[in-house]
Design a protein around this motif. Structure first.
Motif, mmCIF file in Angstrom:
data_model
loop_
_atom_site.group_PDB
_atom_site.id
_atom_site.type_symbol
_atom_site.label_atom_id
_atom_site.label_comp_id
_atom_site.label_asym_id
_atom_site.label_seq_id
_atom_site.Cartn_x
_atom_site.Cartn_y
_atom_site.Cartn_z
ATOM 1 N N ALA A 94 61.499 -22.210 48.601
ATOM 2 C CA ALA A 94 61.383 -23.595 49.079
ATOM 3 C C ALA A 94 61.262 -24.559 47.911
ATOM 4 N N ALA A 95 60.537 -24.157 46.878
ATOM 5 C CA ALA A 95 60.374 -25.013 45.702
ATOM 6 C C ALA A 95 61.698 -25.207 44.972
ATOM 7 N N SER A 96 62.524 -24.183 44.960
ATOM 8 C CA SER A 96 63.829 -24.296 44.308
ATOM 9 C C SER A 96 64.687 -25.350 44.995
ATOM 10 N N THR A 97 64.712 -25.312 46.309
ATOM 11 C CA THR A 97 65.473 -26.299 47.080
ATOM 12 C C THR A 97 64.903 -27.693 46.850
ATOM 13 N N ALA A 98 63.586 -27.799 46.932
ATOM 14 C CA ALA A 98 62.923 -29.095 46.754
ATOM 15 C C ALA A 98 63.149 -29.643 45.347
ATOM 16 N N GLU A 99 63.157 -28.764 44.363
ATOM 17 C CA GLU A 99 63.351 -29.203 42.976
ATOM 18 C C GLU A 99 64.736 -29.811 42.776
ATOM 19 N N GLY A 100 65.743 -29.213 43.381
ATOM 20 C CA GLY A 100 67.091 -29.787 43.308
ATOM 21 C C GLY A 100 67.134 -31.182 43.907
ATOM 22 N N HIS A 101 66.465 -31.361 45.051
ATOM 23 C CA HIS A 101 66.419 -32.681 45.691
ATOM 24 C C HIS A 101 65.652 -33.685 44.832
ATOM 25 N N MET A 102 64.562 -33.226 44.227
ATOM 26 C CA MET A 102 63.750 -34.114 43.392
ATOM 27 C C MET A 102 64.533 -34.591 42.173
ATOM 28 N N GLN A 103 65.241 -33.688 41.530
ATOM 29 C CA GLN A 103 65.995 -34.071 40.337
ATOM 30 C C GLN A 103 67.075 -35.098 40.678
ATOM 31 N N LYS A 104 67.755 -34.893 41.795
ATOM 32 C CA LYS A 104 68.775 -35.862 42.227
ATOM 33 C C LYS A 104 68.146 -37.219 42.517
ATOM 34 N N ALA A 105 67.006 -37.199 43.206
ATOM 35 C CA ALA A 105 66.333 -38.451 43.569
ATOM 36 C C ALA A 105 65.852 -39.187 42.321
ATOM 37 N N LEU A 106 65.287 -38.459 41.360
ATOM 38 C CA LEU A 106 64.814 -39.110 40.139
ATOM 39 C C LEU A 106 65.966 -39.700 39.335
ATOM 40 N N LYS A 107 67.072 -38.980 39.292
ATOM 41 C CA LYS A 107 68.238 -39.509 38.579
ATOM 42 C C LYS A 107 68.729 -40.800 39.236
ATOM 43 N N SER A 108 68.656 -40.855 40.553
ATOM 44 C CA SER A 108 69.062 -42.076 41.273
ATOM 45 C C SER A 108 68.147 -43.242 40.925
ATOM 46 N N VAL A 109 66.850 -42.989 40.846
ATOM 47 C CA VAL A 109 65.907 -44.054 40.489
ATOM 48 C C VAL A 109 66.200 -44.577 39.088
ATOM 49 N N PHE A 110 66.437 -43.682 38.159
ATOM 50 C CA PHE A 110 66.700 -44.123 36.792
ATOM 51 C C PHE A 110 68.068 -44.779 36.652
#
Length: 193
Positions: A94-110
């Motif tokens: 579950a953390a692996s899936t969530a980590e992929g989503h988090m990285q995409k979301a953070l890149k969008s913010v930046f």
């Protein structure tokens, strides 16, 4: 001495030595599995600590960027969902899936932040970005340590006769902390100003 008695003593001696060797092997193997499991658990705990640090930092980053780009609501909602998903992940899968989503979301913010020169030059934002990069580096380091321990534990569990000992003692293979998109976590989100 009777040759029959000597032969019996030799046979008993060999059996005892073999049993001692088997006992030592079982003891060493069990201790090694316990030690490796402990290493994997500790590495997972390190990941959880760093993920929590990042989760505490994200709302401040979002608030800072949102002050400049309040119209980008979907980006901020994605980050919020990814943060919640990351904190709720109970295992490596579950953390692996969530980590992929988090990285995409953070890149969008930046990516949004890049469009605002005043934000880019803000000392507060630059400090937050630096803290995030540091935290992401810690997560990556902990992930490498965890995956190394998982690889070692899984190998030890799969090898015969360790596999029979592991099965009887309840040791199961651990899951790697990966993502469906390795590029998403290969490099922490960095924005050059």
């Amino acid at each position: 001495m009777d040759t029959g008695l000597v032969t019996t003593l030799i046979v008993v001696g060999v059996v005892v030595v073999v049993l001692v060797i088997i006992g030592i092997y079982l003891w060493v193997t069990d201790n090694a599995l316990v030690s490796l499991k402990g290493r994997v658990d500790q590495a997972w705990s390190d990941i959880a600590v760093h993920v929590q640090e990042r989760a505490e930092l994200i709302p401040t980053i979002v608030d800072t960027v949102q002050g400049y780009a309040s119209h980008e609501k979907s980006v901020f909602d994605d980050v919020s969902r990814a943060r919640t998903e990351t904190l709720a992940a109970g295992d490596a899968s579950a953390a692996s899936t969530a980590e992929g989503h988090m990285q995409k979301a953070l890149k969008s913010v930046f990516t949004v932040a890049e469009g605002y020169p005043q934000l880019q030059s803000s000392q507060g934002f630059l400090q937050l970005q630096s803290e995030l990069v540091d935290t992401e580096d810690k997560i990556q380091s902990a992930r490498r340590s965890y995956n190394g321990g998982v690889r070692e534990l899984n190998t030890k569990i799969r090898v015969f006769p360790n596999s029979t000992i592991a099965k009887k003692r309840g040791f199961a293979e651990a899951t790697f902390f990966e993502t469906a998109e390795p590029a998403a976590i290969a490099e922490p989100p960095r924005v050059q100003f």
